[in-house]
Design a protein around this motif. Structure first.
Motif, mmCIF file in Angstrom:
data_model
loop_
_atom_site.group_PDB
_atom_site.id
_atom_site.type_symbol
_atom_site.label_atom_id
_atom_site.label_comp_id
_atom_site.label_asym_id
_atom_site.label_seq_id
_atom_site.Cartn_x
_atom_site.Cartn_y
_atom_site.Cartn_z
ATOM 1 N N THR A 203 0.838 -1.190 0.000
ATOM 2 C CA THR A 203 0.000 0.000 0.000
ATOM 3 C C THR A 203 0.876 1.243 0.000
ATOM 4 N N GLY A 204 0.309 2.326 -0.441
ATOM 5 C CA GLY A 204 1.044 3.577 -0.499
ATOM 6 C C GLY A 204 0.066 4.723 -0.641
ATOM 7 N N PRO A 205 0.557 5.906 -1.001
ATOM 8 C CA PRO A 205 -0.315 7.062 -1.163
ATOM 9 C C PRO A 205 -1.418 6.794 -2.190
ATOM 10 N N GLY A 206 -2.644 7.092 -1.791
ATOM 11 C CA GLY A 206 -3.759 6.943 -2.709
ATOM 12 C C GLY A 206 -4.256 5.530 -2.893
ATOM 13 N N MET A 207 -3.777 4.585 -2.071
ATOM 14 C CA MET A 207 -4.192 3.187 -2.199
ATOM 15 C C MET A 207 -4.966 2.752 -0.956
ATOM 16 N N PRO A 208 -6.029 1.986 -1.119
ATOM 17 C CA PRO A 208 -6.812 1.535 0.033
ATOM 18 C C PRO A 208 -6.073 0.445 0.799
ATOM 19 N N PRO A 209 -6.450 0.239 2.063
ATOM 20 C CA PRO A 209 -5.835 -0.854 2.830
ATOM 21 C C PRO A 209 -6.204 -2.207 2.239
ATOM 22 N N PHE A 222 -21.058 -14.620 -5.768
ATOM 23 C CA PHE A 222 -21.912 -13.445 -5.671
ATOM 24 C C PHE A 222 -21.225 -12.222 -6.301
ATOM 25 N N ALA A 223 -19.944 -12.049 -5.986
ATOM 26 C CA ALA A 223 -19.196 -10.912 -6.523
ATOM 27 C C ALA A 223 -19.116 -10.994 -8.047
ATOM 28 N N ARG A 224 -18.889 -12.181 -8.562
ATOM 29 C CA ARG A 224 -18.821 -12.349 -10.016
ATOM 30 C C ARG A 224 -20.172 -12.037 -10.669
ATOM 31 N N TYR A 225 -21.236 -12.407 -9.994
ATOM 32 C CA TYR A 225 -22.573 -12.105 -10.521
ATOM 33 C C TYR A 225 -22.787 -10.599 -10.579
ATOM 34 N N LEU A 226 -22.408 -9.890 -9.509
ATOM 35 C CA LEU A 226 -22.590 -8.442 -9.480
ATOM 36 C C LEU A 226 -21.838 -7.773 -10.636
ATOM 37 N N THR A 227 -20.624 -8.223 -10.868
ATOM 38 C CA THR A 227 -19.835 -7.650 -11.961
ATOM 39 C C THR A 227 -20.456 -7.966 -13.308
ATOM 40 N N SER A 228 -20.951 -9.189 -13.462
ATOM 41 C CA SER A 228 -21.553 -9.581 -14.749
ATOM 42 C C SER A 228 -22.821 -8.793 -15.058
ATOM 43 N N GLN A 229 -23.459 -8.273 -13.997
ATOM 44 C CA GLN A 229 -24.683 -7.493 -14.172
ATOM 45 C C GLN A 229 -24.403 -5.997 -14.285
ATOM 46 N N GLY A 230 -23.129 -5.626 -14.340
ATOM 47 C CA GLY A 230 -22.768 -4.222 -14.490
ATOM 48 C C GLY A 230 -22.931 -3.409 -13.223
ATOM 49 N N ILE A 231 -22.989 -4.078 -12.073
ATOM 50 C CA ILE A 231 -23.165 -3.378 -10.796
ATOM 51 C C ILE A 231 -21.811 -2.857 -10.324
ATOM 52 N N VAL A 232 -21.778 -1.605 -9.911
ATOM 53 C CA VAL A 232 -20.521 -0.930 -9.591
ATOM 54 C C VAL A 232 -20.542 -0.432 -8.147
ATOM 55 N N GLN A 233 -19.396 -0.551 -7.496
ATOM 56 C CA GLN A 233 -19.230 0.058 -6.171
ATOM 57 C C GLN A 233 -18.316 1.268 -6.332
ATOM 58 N N TYR A 234 -18.791 2.438 -5.888
ATOM 59 C CA TYR A 234 -17.991 3.660 -5.902
ATOM 60 C C TYR A 234 -17.373 3.832 -4.518
ATOM 61 N N SER A 235 -16.069 4.024 -4.519
ATOM 62 C CA SER A 235 -15.337 3.975 -3.266
ATOM 63 C C SER A 235 -14.279 5.073 -3.210
ATOM 64 N N ALA A 236 -13.724 5.283 -2.021
ATOM 65 C CA ALA A 236 -12.592 6.193 -1.827
ATOM 66 C C ALA A 236 -11.582 5.486 -0.953
ATOM 67 N N ARG A 258 -16.382 -4.814 -9.371
ATOM 68 C CA ARG A 258 -15.998 -3.635 -10.147
ATOM 69 C C ARG A 258 -16.063 -2.443 -9.198
ATOM 70 N N ILE A 259 -14.904 -1.961 -8.793
ATOM 71 C CA ILE A 259 -14.817 -0.869 -7.819
ATOM 72 C C ILE A 259 -14.184 0.346 -8.483
ATOM 73 N N VAL A 260 -14.861 1.472 -8.406
ATOM 74 C CA VAL A 260 -14.373 2.719 -8.999
ATOM 75 C C VAL A 260 -13.834 3.614 -7.894
ATOM 76 N N GLU A 261 -12.577 4.033 -8.020
ATOM 77 C CA GLU A 261 -11.953 4.935 -7.058
ATOM 78 C C GLU A 261 -12.375 6.370 -7.386
ATOM 79 N N CYS A 262 -13.004 7.029 -6.397
ATOM 80 C CA CYS A 262 -13.549 8.369 -6.634
ATOM 81 C C CYS A 262 -12.683 9.495 -6.071
ATOM 82 N N ALA A 263 -11.809 9.205 -5.126
ATOM 83 C CA ALA A 263 -10.981 10.261 -4.536
ATOM 84 C C ALA A 263 -10.067 10.861 -5.603
ATOM 85 N N SER A 264 -10.011 12.171 -5.652
ATOM 86 C CA SER A 264 -9.235 12.840 -6.703
ATOM 87 C C SER A 264 -7.742 12.549 -6.603
#
Length: 311
Positions: A203-209, A222-236, A258-264
């Protein structure tokens, strides 16, 4: 004549028969306890009913310290080692008192009492290491783990006071050696498995634990199903609730999401996408085009996505 017969009978077993029977009963409970955990981890049985809360049990059993071997498709949970140990104690407890064994009972009795002492001593010391990890590292409560520890301590007590030992000095000396060896080995193992040492490197600057819990097959599916359905988690990366959400899935399942990093200032961030989506809280889930903020239990996500999630 009567005196010699009495001595002969006493020498059939240097210890207490009732201590052996009690140890056999306790080890049977231990086999059921650790066997249930092992079968659950292998996905052969459903979720366990854990007194004190299922979340605590899952957090402990799916932690990095809950797995003994995990490589090349082979997974051996730590509970499997406990299963083998309890089964060995069960066999050593009852073997000298079985009526089918008539020869060399005295020699078998002495050997099994030493075996019972060695094994229960090692299990008790290792249980102390596991209890320390549970309360101070994982910070959760697992009823099955505490039960196993209590059984180990009870077995050690019975082996000490039911073994009919002639030389207590020899017994204590060997017990100290075993305790030190198991304690040292347990501490080295727990330190090697500790994900914090890995966090410092990966881990380092800008990386989650790093996610430390281990995923079950059901969570990965379950996680694979969520991704296959286009379900996204927005995270920081700095968001503790986002990390909590990932821990619910576990390391392997979280990697499938599928996790999208939102922190600038986050690594590989998609900040502009998050702004366009109107993301205001973390974590947020995009399900069928709708944004839902906040940590969701796996059961809640199952209801929202129409997936039949079962452990």
């Amino acid at each position: 004549m009567g005196s010699s017969r009495l001595i002969s009978r006493r020498r059939q077993d240097q210890g207490s028969k009732w201590a052996r029977i009690t140890m056999a009963i306790l080890s049977t409970v231990g086999v059921i306890d650790t066997g249930s955990i092992t079968l659950n981890r292998w996905g052969w049985i459903g979720s366990l009913s854990c007194p004190g809360g299922l979340d605590g049990c899952e957090k402990v059993l799916n932690s990095p310290w809950g797995t003994l071997v995990d490589s090349n498709g082979l997974e051996l949970p730590l509970s499997f080692a406990g299963l083998i140990a309890y089964f060995a104690i069960l066999v050593m407890s009852i073997s000298p008192i079985l009526p089918v064994i008539s020869e060399k009972k005295l020699d078998l009795s002495r050997r099994t009492w030493w075996g019972l002492f060695y094994l229960s001593c090692g299990m008790s010391v290792f249980s102390l290491v596991l209890l320390w990890l549970m309360f101070f590292k994982i910070e959760a409560f697992c009823f099955f783990c505490v039960l196993s520890s209590l059984i180990s301590f009870s077995l050690l007590f019975l082996s000490l006071f039911g073994g009919g030992w002639d030389d207590m000095g020899k017994l204590i000396f060997r017990g100290v050696l075993i305790s030190l060896a198991v304690l040292l080995g347990g501490l080295i193992w727990s330190s090697a498995v500790d994900p914090k040492s890995e966090n410092q490197i990966t881990t380092g600057p800008g990386m989650p634990p790093i996610v430390t819990t281990k995923s079950t097959p059901a969570k990965i599916d379950f996680a694979r199903y969520l991704t296959s359905q286009g379900i996204v988690q927005y995270s920081a990366y700095w968001c503790p609730h986002c990390h909590e959400q990932k821990e619910m899935f576990g390391r392997e399942a979280a990697a499938e999401l599928r996790i999208v990093e939102c922190a600038s200032d986050g690594k590989n961030n998609q900040h502009e996408l998050c702004v366009r989506k109107g993301i205001e809280g973390f974590p947020s889930w995009e399900i069928n085009g709708q944004i839902s903020s906040g940590v969701k239990s796996l059961e809640q996500l199952s209801e929202l996505t129409g997936y039949n999630y079962r452990e």
